[in-house]
Design a protein around this motif. Sequence first.
Motif, PDB file in Angstrom:
ATOM      1  N   LEU A 278       0.857  -1.184   0.000  1.00 43.61           N
ATOM      2  CA  LEU A 278       0.000   0.000   0.000  1.00 43.61           C
ATOM      3  C   LEU A 278       0.890   1.230   0.000  1.00 43.61           C
ATOM      4  N   GLU A 279       0.383   2.331  -0.533  1.00 41.49           N
ATOM      5  CA  GLU A 279       1.215   3.521  -0.721  1.00 41.49           C
ATOM      6  C   GLU A 279       1.884   3.973   0.562  1.00 41.49           C
ATOM      7  N   ALA A 280       1.234   3.778   1.698  1.00 42.76           N
ATOM      8  CA  ALA A 280       1.717   4.430   2.906  1.00 42.76           C
ATOM      9  C   ALA A 280       2.356   3.481   3.902  1.00 42.76           C
TER      10      ALA A 280
ATOM     11  N   GLY B  38      -9.897   9.243   2.195  1.00 41.35           N
ATOM     12  CA  GLY B  38      -9.066   8.946   1.032  1.00 41.35           C
ATOM     13  C   GLY B  38      -9.913   8.286  -0.043  1.00 41.35           C
ATOM     14  N   SER B  39      -9.415   8.295  -1.266  1.00 39.99           N
ATOM     15  CA  SER B  39     -10.164   7.584  -2.309  1.00 39.99           C
ATOM     16  C   SER B  39     -10.059   6.084  -2.071  1.00 39.99           C
ATOM     17  N   THR B  40      -9.137   5.660  -1.209  1.00 43.01           N
ATOM     18  CA  THR B  40      -9.027   4.239  -0.848  1.00 43.01           C
ATOM     19  C   THR B  40     -10.319   3.728  -0.206  1.00 43.01           C
ATOM     20  N   GLN B  41     -10.890   4.510   0.719  1.00 43.09           N
ATOM     21  CA  GLN B  41     -12.157   4.069   1.316  1.00 43.09           C
ATOM     22  C   GLN B  41     -13.286   4.087   0.285  1.00 43.09           C
TER      23      GLN B  41
ATOM     24  N   ASN C 138      -2.579   6.767 -15.894  1.00 43.59           N
ATOM     25  CA  ASN C 138      -2.413   5.533 -15.138  1.00 43.59           C
ATOM     26  C   ASN C 138      -1.275   5.594 -14.114  1.00 43.59           C
ATOM     27  N   ASN C 139      -1.504   4.955 -12.976  1.00 45.47           N
ATOM     28  CA  ASN C 139      -0.451   4.604 -12.037  1.00 45.47           C
ATOM     29  C   ASN C 139      -0.166   3.122 -12.301  1.00 45.47           C
ATOM     30  N   PRO C 140       0.994   2.688 -12.750  1.00 41.69           N
ATOM     31  CA  PRO C 140       2.304   3.338 -12.667  1.00 41.69           C
ATOM     32  C   PRO C 140       2.833   4.048 -13.914  1.00 41.69           C
TER      33      PRO C 140
ATOM     34  N   HIS D 131     -13.853   4.867 -12.797  1.00 38.68           N
ATOM     35  CA  HIS D 131     -12.755   5.694 -13.304  1.00 38.68           C
ATOM     36  C   HIS D 131     -12.019   6.334 -12.135  1.00 38.68           C
ATOM     37  N   ASP D 132     -10.752   6.010 -11.992  1.00 40.31           N
ATOM     38  CA  ASP D 132      -9.922   6.567 -10.925  1.00 40.31           C
ATOM     39  C   ASP D 132      -9.113   7.726 -11.523  1.00 40.31           C
ATOM     40  N   PHE D 133      -9.512   8.948 -11.155  1.00 38.72           N
ATOM     41  CA  PHE D 133      -8.872  10.141 -11.715  1.00 38.72           C
ATOM     42  C   PHE D 133      -7.949  10.835 -10.716  1.00 38.72           C
ATOM     43  N   ALA D 134      -7.273  10.036  -9.883  1.00 38.54           N
ATOM     44  CA  ALA D 134      -6.350  10.605  -8.885  1.00 38.54           C
ATOM     45  C   ALA D 134      -5.344  11.578  -9.521  1.00 38.54           C
ATOM     46  N   TYR D 135      -4.956  11.283 -10.778  1.00 36.85           N
ATOM     47  CA  TYR D 135      -3.887  12.087 -11.412  1.00 36.85           C
ATOM     48  C   TYR D 135      -4.390  12.925 -12.589  1.00 36.85           C
ATOM     49  N   TYR D 136      -5.696  13.079 -12.724  1.00 39.70           N
ATOM     50  CA  TYR D 136      -6.206  13.886 -13.858  1.00 39.70           C
ATOM     51  C   TYR D 136      -6.255  15.362 -13.467  1.00 39.70           C
TER      52      TYR D 136
ATOM     53  N   PHE E 232     -11.679  10.984  -7.116  1.00 38.57           N
ATOM     54  CA  PHE E 232     -10.626  12.002  -6.997  1.00 38.57           C
ATOM     55  C   PHE E 232     -10.100  11.994  -5.565  1.00 38.57           C
ATOM     56  N   THR E 233      -8.925  12.615  -5.378  1.00 33.42           N
ATOM     57  CA  THR E 233      -8.343  12.673  -4.035  1.00 33.42           C
ATOM     58  C   THR E 233      -7.479  13.922  -3.883  1.00 33.42           C
ATOM     59  N   VAL E 234      -7.442  14.464  -2.652  1.00 33.57           N
ATOM     60  CA  VAL E 234      -6.493  15.570  -2.431  1.00 33.57           C
ATOM     61  C   VAL E 234      -5.055  15.050  -2.396  1.00 33.57           C
ATOM     62  N   SER E 235      -4.863  13.746  -2.154  1.00 42.55           N
ATOM     63  CA  SER E 235      -3.504  13.215  -1.994  1.00 42.55           C
ATOM     64  C   SER E 235      -2.594  13.599  -3.161  1.00 42.55           C
ATOM     65  N   LYS E 236      -3.087  13.451  -4.382  1.00 38.09           N
ATOM     66  CA  LYS E 236      -2.229  13.697  -5.530  1.00 38.09           C
ATOM     67  C   LYS E 236      -2.548  15.010  -6.237  1.00 38.09           C
ATOM     68  N   SER E 237      -3.667  15.637  -5.911  1.00 37.81           N
ATOM     69  CA  SER E 237      -3.967  16.925  -6.546  1.00 37.81           C
ATOM     70  C   SER E 237      -3.265  18.068  -5.825  1.00 37.81           C
TER      71      SER E 237
ATOM     72  N   THR F  98      -4.251  14.240   5.079  1.00 39.23           N
ATOM     73  CA  THR F  98      -5.603  14.679   5.448  1.00 39.23           C
ATOM     74  C   THR F  98      -6.614  13.552   5.215  1.00 39.23           C
ATOM     75  N   ARG F  99      -6.239  12.578   4.377  1.00 37.35           N
ATOM     76  CA  ARG F  99      -7.040  11.392   4.072  1.00 37.35           C
ATOM     77  C   ARG F  99      -8.441  11.752   3.560  1.00 37.35           C
ATOM     78  N   ILE F 100      -8.499  12.566   2.527  1.00 43.80           N
ATOM     79  CA  ILE F 100      -9.796  12.944   1.975  1.00 43.80           C
ATOM     80  C   ILE F 100      -9.832  12.686   0.467  1.00 43.80           C
TER      81      ILE F 100
HETATM   82  N1  PMP Z   1      -5.838   5.576  -6.748  1.00 40.43           N
HETATM   83  C1  PMP Z   1      -4.620   5.699  -7.301  1.00 40.43           C
HETATM   84  C2  PMP Z   1      -4.449   5.394  -8.742  1.00 40.43           C
HETATM   85  C3  PMP Z   1      -3.538   6.062  -6.493  1.00 40.43           C
HETATM   86  O1  PMP Z   1      -2.319   6.140  -7.035  1.00 40.43           O
HETATM   87  C4  PMP Z   1      -3.748   6.337  -5.123  1.00 40.43           C
HETATM   88  C5  PMP Z   1      -2.650   6.785  -4.203  1.00 40.43           C
HETATM   89  N2  PMP Z   1      -1.404   6.359  -4.498  1.00 40.43           N
HETATM   90  C6  PMP Z   1      -5.020   6.179  -4.608  1.00 40.43           C
HETATM   91  C7  PMP Z   1      -6.045   5.810  -5.453  1.00 40.43           C
HETATM   92  C8  PMP Z   1      -5.304   6.347  -3.136  1.00 40.43           C
HETATM   93  O2  PMP Z   1      -5.301   7.639  -2.720  1.00 40.43           O
HETATM   94  P1  PMP Z   1      -5.860   8.134  -1.322  1.00 40.43           P
HETATM   95  O3  PMP Z   1      -4.687   8.710  -0.601  1.00 40.43           O
HETATM   96  O4  PMP Z   1      -6.886   9.159  -1.675  1.00 40.43           O
HETATM   97  O5  PMP Z   1      -6.481   6.986  -0.572  1.00 40.43           O
END
Ligand code: PMP
Length: 384
Positions: free
Chosen positions: A4-6, A96-99, A164-166, A184-189, A207-212, A218-220
């Motif tokens: 997981l990322e964290a 987070g967008s994870t939840q 896309n990630n990665p 559609h996961d737009f974390a990086y759009y 969407f998520t504040v994590s990457k924007s 903040t986990r939102i």
């Molecule tokens: N989706 C993608 C594609 C991600 O890369 C990440 C974070 N690395 C997440 C979701 C999760 O982000 P969040 O911190 O909002 O849970």
Amino acid sequence: VTLLEASPQPFSSSSKGFDGIIDLDHGDPTMYERYWLQMGDKTTVVINGWQFISYFSDVRKVCWFLEPEFANAIIRLHKLVGNAITEERYIVVGTGSTQLFQALLYAVSPPNSSKPISVVSAAPFYSSYPLITDFLESGLHKWAGDAYTFSKDEPYIELVTSPNNPDGFPRQAVVNRSQGILIHDFAYYWPQYIPISSPADHDIMLFTVSKSTGHAGTRIGWALVKDREIAKKMTEFIMLSTIGVSKDSQIRAAKILQVVSDSHQYKSNFKEGQAFFEHSYNNMARRWKQLRDAVNMSKLFSLPDFPSSSCTFSGRTFGSLPAFAWLKCEGEIDDCESFLRGHKILTRGGKHFGSSGKYVRISMLPRDETFDQFTERLSSIKSS
Ligand code: PMP
């Protein structure tokens, strides 16, 4: 769950690294600290002891724990950037967008099916998707791997991560059958990473504040969802798992998004070059140039090439500047992750993303010192 990322690593707490180790395994967005430091008090939030005591935010809404101030900040930012349509959508907030991803799996899986629905994504895919999909062994859904090879004639959920990630490329659904549910996961759009081509207009968007903005701690995150029943079931999931989402965090996220919008709409209140997406685009462009120069010096590696296109937000024409570099070890090296670990650079190997070990994923969002050390070390690695 070390992928997981964290998930903490023994070396990851210090930006300088431990014993010369450079940790670029996780996508921790600390690059953004410097910008927010420059913003000083503009984003300070004061919450008094008597505020936000209630579980509830707006009981007339499907997502009754969504703070109206945060909802307004989301809509304003999407309108400004032009990266997603917010009209006729329900907003669901998540830890987070994870939840939200978990809430969605619960909400869209058929409840009374005799076997779990298949969850797929085109390889290389975000390494947390298989782990999150299967960790509770719920019986509702099951990870079924690479969407390119999914051939079963039955319902499925396809995760589309764009860019896309990665590997940073824009993505569209690949399975293309009628029984599919698309997430559609737009974390990086966002316009520091990729030219915005048009407002995204899909049924389920994350969407998520994590990457924007970089506020991963903040986990939102937020979901834009067309279907009322899906939004209701997501809300039910979050109610049963955490009875809502921290209001303190929503208020902080609202403030951050407001300042991002203000930095573009009220430029005179900000110093030259301090509009958020200008500043972050410039950072990413500089880092990608620095990385490409290092790769050219070393001659052992290669990087994807991204075609240029025009961004409707900035008016600029540029090639993608992803939050991760998908680096390939050329020649004899089959395990790129181990090879780089031998040079004290920690990355995540291609196998975790359903791809080949010749590739690694490298975070492009560490603090400046770490990034500079990394490119310097990479450029000095030569074949022996
Ligand atoms: N989706 C993608 C594609 C991600 O890369 C990440 C974070 N690395 C997440 C979701 C999760 O982000 P969040 O911190 O909002 O849970």
